[in-house]
Structures are given as C-alpha cells and as structure tokens.
Design a protein around this motif. Structure first.
Motif, mmCIF file in Angstrom:
data_model
loop_
_atom_site.group_PDB
_atom_site.id
_atom_site.type_symbol
_atom_site.label_atom_id
_atom_site.label_comp_id
_atom_site.label_asym_id
_atom_site.label_seq_id
_atom_site.Cartn_x
_atom_site.Cartn_y
_atom_site.Cartn_z
ATOM 1 N N LEU A 1 0.868 -1.172 0.000
ATOM 2 C CA LEU A 1 0.000 0.000 0.000
ATOM 3 C C LEU A 1 0.905 1.221 0.000
ATOM 4 C CD1 LEU A 1 -2.837 1.353 0.358
ATOM 5 C CD2 LEU A 1 -2.406 1.243 2.828
ATOM 6 N N LYS A 2 0.789 2.035 -1.048
ATOM 7 C CA LYS A 2 1.625 3.229 -1.164
ATOM 8 C C LYS A 2 0.711 4.445 -1.210
ATOM 9 C CE LYS A 2 3.394 4.353 -5.071
ATOM 10 N NZ LYS A 2 4.142 4.191 -6.323
ATOM 11 N N ILE A 3 0.808 5.273 -0.189
ATOM 12 C CA ILE A 3 -0.002 6.482 -0.122
ATOM 13 C C ILE A 3 0.878 7.674 -0.460
ATOM 14 C CG2 ILE A 3 -1.416 7.966 1.356
ATOM 15 C CD1 ILE A 3 -2.690 5.218 0.863
ATOM 16 N N VAL A 4 0.498 8.402 -1.502
ATOM 17 C CA VAL A 4 1.191 9.631 -1.864
ATOM 18 C C VAL A 4 0.626 10.736 -0.963
ATOM 19 C CG1 VAL A 4 1.655 11.306 -3.677
ATOM 20 C CG2 VAL A 4 1.572 8.852 -4.222
ATOM 21 N N GLN B 1 4.676 8.146 0.835
ATOM 22 C CA GLN B 1 5.574 8.755 -0.147
ATOM 23 C C GLN B 1 5.228 10.223 -0.326
ATOM 24 O OE1 GLN B 1 6.736 6.517 -3.713
ATOM 25 N NE2 GLN B 1 5.734 8.144 -4.871
ATOM 26 N N PRO B 2 6.189 11.107 -0.121
ATOM 27 C CA PRO B 2 5.897 12.528 -0.324
ATOM 28 C C PRO B 2 5.629 12.834 -1.796
ATOM 29 C CG PRO B 2 8.238 12.196 0.114
ATOM 30 C CD PRO B 2 7.578 10.871 0.289
ATOM 31 N N GLU B 3 4.623 13.657 -2.042
ATOM 32 C CA GLU B 3 4.372 14.112 -3.406
ATOM 33 C C GLU B 3 5.562 14.977 -3.814
ATOM 34 O OE1 GLU B 3 3.473 16.295 -6.723
ATOM 35 O OE2 GLU B 3 3.485 17.344 -4.800
ATOM 36 N N TRP B 4 6.099 14.724 -4.988
ATOM 37 C CA TRP B 4 7.395 15.267 -5.406
ATOM 38 C C TRP B 4 7.487 16.789 -5.300
ATOM 39 C CZ3 TRP B 4 12.096 13.627 -5.747
ATOM 40 C CH2 TRP B 4 13.043 14.358 -6.457
ATOM 41 N N SER B 5 6.480 17.511 -5.738
ATOM 42 C CA SER B 5 6.575 18.972 -5.748
ATOM 43 C C SER B 5 6.538 19.572 -4.342
ATOM 44 C CB SER B 5 5.460 19.586 -6.610
ATOM 45 O OG SER B 5 4.205 19.448 -5.972
ATOM 46 N N ARG C 1 6.585 2.658 6.366
ATOM 47 C CA ARG C 1 7.938 2.888 5.853
ATOM 48 C C ARG C 1 7.898 4.088 4.915
ATOM 49 N NH1 ARG C 1 9.999 -3.115 3.984
ATOM 50 N NH2 ARG C 1 9.687 -4.130 5.996
ATOM 51 N N LEU C 2 9.044 4.713 4.753
ATOM 52 C CA LEU C 2 9.171 5.853 3.844
ATOM 53 C C LEU C 2 9.507 5.354 2.448
ATOM 54 C CD1 LEU C 2 9.424 8.955 3.372
ATOM 55 C CD2 LEU C 2 11.837 8.712 4.010
ATOM 56 N N SER C 3 8.777 5.816 1.465
ATOM 57 C CA SER C 3 9.087 5.547 0.063
ATOM 58 C C SER C 3 9.471 6.872 -0.575
ATOM 59 C CB SER C 3 7.878 4.954 -0.668
ATOM 60 O OG SER C 3 8.162 4.815 -2.052
ATOM 61 N N LEU C 4 10.668 6.919 -1.107
ATOM 62 C CA LEU C 4 11.128 8.107 -1.831
ATOM 63 C C LEU C 4 11.180 7.773 -3.317
ATOM 64 C CD1 LEU C 4 14.065 9.214 0.480
ATOM 65 C CD2 LEU C 4 11.791 10.238 0.334
ATOM 66 N N GLN C 5 10.978 8.727 -4.148
ATOM 67 C CA GLN C 5 11.097 8.507 -5.588
ATOM 68 C C GLN C 5 12.583 8.610 -5.948
ATOM 69 O OE1 GLN C 5 7.908 11.466 -6.553
ATOM 70 N NE2 GLN C 5 7.181 9.813 -7.877
ATOM 71 N N ALA C 6 13.317 7.557 -5.594
ATOM 72 C CA ALA C 6 14.777 7.559 -5.746
ATOM 73 C C ALA C 6 15.206 7.830 -7.170
ATOM 74 C CB ALA C 6 15.350 6.220 -5.264
ATOM 75 N N HIS C 7 14.418 7.371 -8.137
ATOM 76 C CA HIS C 7 14.766 7.581 -9.545
ATOM 77 C C HIS C 7 14.815 9.064 -9.890
ATOM 78 C CE1 HIS C 7 10.439 7.264 -9.170
ATOM 79 N NE2 HIS C 7 10.276 7.894 -10.318
#
Length: 193
Positions: free
Chosen positions: A128-131, A157-161, A181-187
């Motif tokens: 489950l990934k919540i932005v 996951q933080p919204e990128w902007s 857990r923290l999900s970062l947009q590592a890419h």
C-alpha cells in the motif's frame, strides 16, 4: 505510452532492475500527476504484446512493472501470460479503480481520493503506497492501512513537488507509527527514468 529499462525507484522493490511498461489511459485525474500526458490513450502508439515482451526480453532484469496512467483500465491477461512465459515477474502499480486482470505477482495499490479503489484490490495488495500531498492524507492513509491484509507492506511517499515540506512530516509520523515505511522517488533524485 512508453517502455524502458531502469531501476524501480519506489516502495518495497526500490533499487531493483525492472522493465517499465507505461500504458496510456487514465480516468483518475490526480492534480499532482507527474505523467499527465499518459491520460489520453489515443495519443500514444499501439504495440502488440509480442513487441512489448520482445523489447523487455532484451534486458537481463526479470521484473516487469506495468504502470500508467491507470494500467488496470486495460485487460492485462495476454501481456502477463507472455511476460511469464519469458521468465518475468509481473508487477502492477495501480489506483485500484478498475478490475484487476492478468496473473500478477505483485500488486502495489496507491489509492487516490479522486476515485476510490475497488474492494478486491484492498485484499490483493502486496504493498500500500499512499502519496502524501497534505497532512490530512496521513489520516486517510490509516483508513486504508486498517483494511489491507497484515502481510501488506505500508509506505508513505511525499508528493514530489512538496517533498521539502512533506518529507519531514512523514519522517516524524513514521517515528510515531513504525508500521509505516518511507518511500522516496529515488529515480528522481538520481535522475533516471
């Protein structure tokens, strides 16, 4: 819409080599979507299942991530079958707003407030990934965390902007609620597709 070989940048499989298959078409309409040009399926060339699988098979990684747009708008049965025959594990990244089709090995559910997921997804989700766009999204995330199976991995996951503002908020939240857990947009941080 596009297809490419890179590293998975988000969630449980972050850092693994993966072939991304981004399908055109989306009716969810997230205001912060980072691939809005995927929304109109007719704006992109059509490829056959064999063309997609052949392109993916040119690379060593054997994870195929089907994403979008909203990939569940399409019948994924043939694509998943052919990817499996070629030795791939099939992953999907979906809002859960449409019925799930195809033999999928990993389901990342990223529900959106704009269009609620179908109940079946909630129980099928491996992840489950919540932005998180606003602080109120944390409370909303807990509603879905209470519905998924106990085996489902939970990511914020933080919204990128808004990452500069939201990331510290998420860090503090996870420290108080360690099931997340923290999900970062590592890419995006390392500038790869």
């Amino acid at each position: 819409m596009e297809h490419f070989y890179t590293l998975q940048g988000e969630g449980y499989h972050s850092g693994k080599a993966a072939y991304f298959i981004r399908l055109g078409g989306c009716d969810v309409g997230c205001v912060w979507c980072d691939v809005k040009d995927s929304w109109d399926a007719a704006a992109h060339p059509i490829m056959t299942t064999n063309e997609i699988v052949n392109a993916a098979s040119q690379h060593d990684g054997r994870i195929a991530v089907i994403t979008g747009g909203e990939p569940a708008m399409h019948d994924l049965t043939a694509l998943c079958d052919e990817l499996h025959k070629a030795g791939f594990n099939t992953h999907i990244e979906t809002s859960g707003a449409h019925p799930l089709t195809g033999a999928l090995d990993w389901v990342t559910l990223s529900p959106k407030k704009f269009k609620a997921p179908l109940e079946d997804y909630i129980y099928r989700a491996d992840e489950l990934k919540i932005v998180v766009f606003h602080k109120s999204d944390l409370e909303w995330a807990e509603e879905y965390a209470a519905k998924v199976s106990q085996a489902c991995r939970l990511y914020l996951q933080p919204e990128w902007s808004k990452k500069e503002v939201i990331t510290p908020l998420i860090i503090e939240y996870i420290k108080q609620h360690p099931k997340w857990r923290l999900s970062l947009q590592a890419h995006k941080y390392i500038n790869i597709p």
